[in-house]
Design an enzyme around this catalytic site. Structure first.
Site, PDB file in Angstrom:
ATOM      1  N   CYS A 133      -2.333  -2.253   7.851  1.00 55.39           N
ATOM      2  CA  CYS A 133      -2.037  -3.274   6.841  1.00 55.39           C
ATOM      3  C   CYS A 133      -0.705  -3.966   7.064  1.00 55.39           C
ATOM      4  O   CYS A 133      -0.575  -5.157   6.774  1.00 55.39           O
ATOM      5  CB  CYS A 133      -2.120  -2.652   5.454  1.00 55.39           C
ATOM      6  SG  CYS A 133      -3.774  -1.959   5.150  1.00 55.39           S
TER       7      CYS A 133
ATOM      8  N   ASP B 276       0.781  -1.249   0.000  1.00 56.95           N
ATOM      9  CA  ASP B 276       0.000   0.000   0.000  1.00 56.95           C
ATOM     10  C   ASP B 276       0.809   1.293   0.000  1.00 56.95           C
ATOM     11  O   ASP B 276       0.368   2.282   0.597  1.00 56.95           O
ATOM     12  CB  ASP B 276      -0.951   0.036   1.201  1.00 56.95           C
ATOM     13  CG  ASP B 276      -1.994  -1.057   1.183  1.00 56.95           C
ATOM     14  OD1 ASP B 276      -2.081  -1.803   0.198  1.00 56.95           O
ATOM     15  OD2 ASP B 276      -2.723  -1.174   2.182  1.00 56.95           O
TER      16      ASP B 276
ATOM     17  N   LYS C 169      -6.217  -5.446  -2.960  1.00 53.53           N
ATOM     18  CA  LYS C 169      -6.924  -5.940  -1.780  1.00 53.53           C
ATOM     19  C   LYS C 169      -7.992  -4.941  -1.369  1.00 53.53           C
ATOM     20  O   LYS C 169      -7.949  -3.773  -1.743  1.00 53.53           O
ATOM     21  CB  LYS C 169      -5.952  -6.211  -0.627  1.00 53.53           C
ATOM     22  CG  LYS C 169      -5.292  -4.985  -0.053  1.00 53.53           C
ATOM     23  CD  LYS C 169      -4.382  -5.364   1.105  1.00 53.53           C
ATOM     24  CE  LYS C 169      -3.743  -4.186   1.764  1.00 53.53           C
ATOM     25  NZ  LYS C 169      -4.642  -3.207   2.338  1.00 53.53           N
TER      26      LYS C 169
END
Length: 184
Positions: A121, A12, A88
């Site tokens: 995350c 990310d 995701k």
């Protein structure tokens, strides 16, 4: 190969976390620079690299809305030809993404994790990797987060980051700096 049976997972590192994004992170520039160093070493060693990007389906005004520039990976650490990118919708990069099958098909035994956010995350992905039986290394200065608050208590970003890295190091894997991880 520098890291046999290992894979680098870049989680990310997306535009939404930059100062102009909806969820700006503290020390993101340093984390991206360190992630780039680790990514370059992995590329030079022809290691397996998996980029993870978050998208939020069906919601236009929220962070990581599909089709917005916020979902794009930061240019400095963007994938190149031959590198896998998985999308995701949850903090855990293994959930509903095929990441585990991809790693298992390549006989990966250890994952090296860099990215954002330390308290979401990175934490969720590292714990899931451990639960799936992978050895886990988190490069702490190649990760970034933000300040949080609870019950009127403001928790500075460096404290949030340190608490989550300490928890991961306690039982889930190694937590090391970029300098300690990369060969001199």
């Amino acid at each position: 190969m520098l890291w046999p049976n290992e894979a680098l997972i870049v989680v990310d590192l997306q535009n939404e976390y930059e100062a102009s994004g909806k969820l700006p992170l503290e020390n993101l520039d340093q984390a991206v620079a360190n992630a780039k160093r680790v990514l370059t070493a992995a590329r030079d060693g022809e290691e397996m690299i998996v980029h993870i990007r978050h998208e939020t389906p069906n919601l236009d005004a929220v962070p990581f809305a599909i089709g917005t520039s916020g979902t794009e990976i930061i240019a400095a650490v963007a994938p190149v030809d031959g590198e896998t990118t998985l999308t995701k919708h949850y903090p855990n990069a293994f959930r509903d993404t095929g990441l585990k099958a991809l790693l298992d098909d390549a006989s990966v035994q250890e994952v090296i994790i860099v990215g954002a956010m330390s308290h979401m995350c990175i934490d969720a992905t590292a714990r899931a990797a451990f639960d799936f039986g992978y050895a886990v290394t988190v490069i702490d200065d190649a990760c970034a987060t933000r300040a949080l608050s609870i019950n009127g208590v403001e928790v500075p970003a460096d404290h949030v980051h340190a608490a989550f890295m300490a928890a991961l190091a306690f039982a889930y894997g190694q937590v090391v700096s970029t300098a300690d991880f990369l060969p001199a």
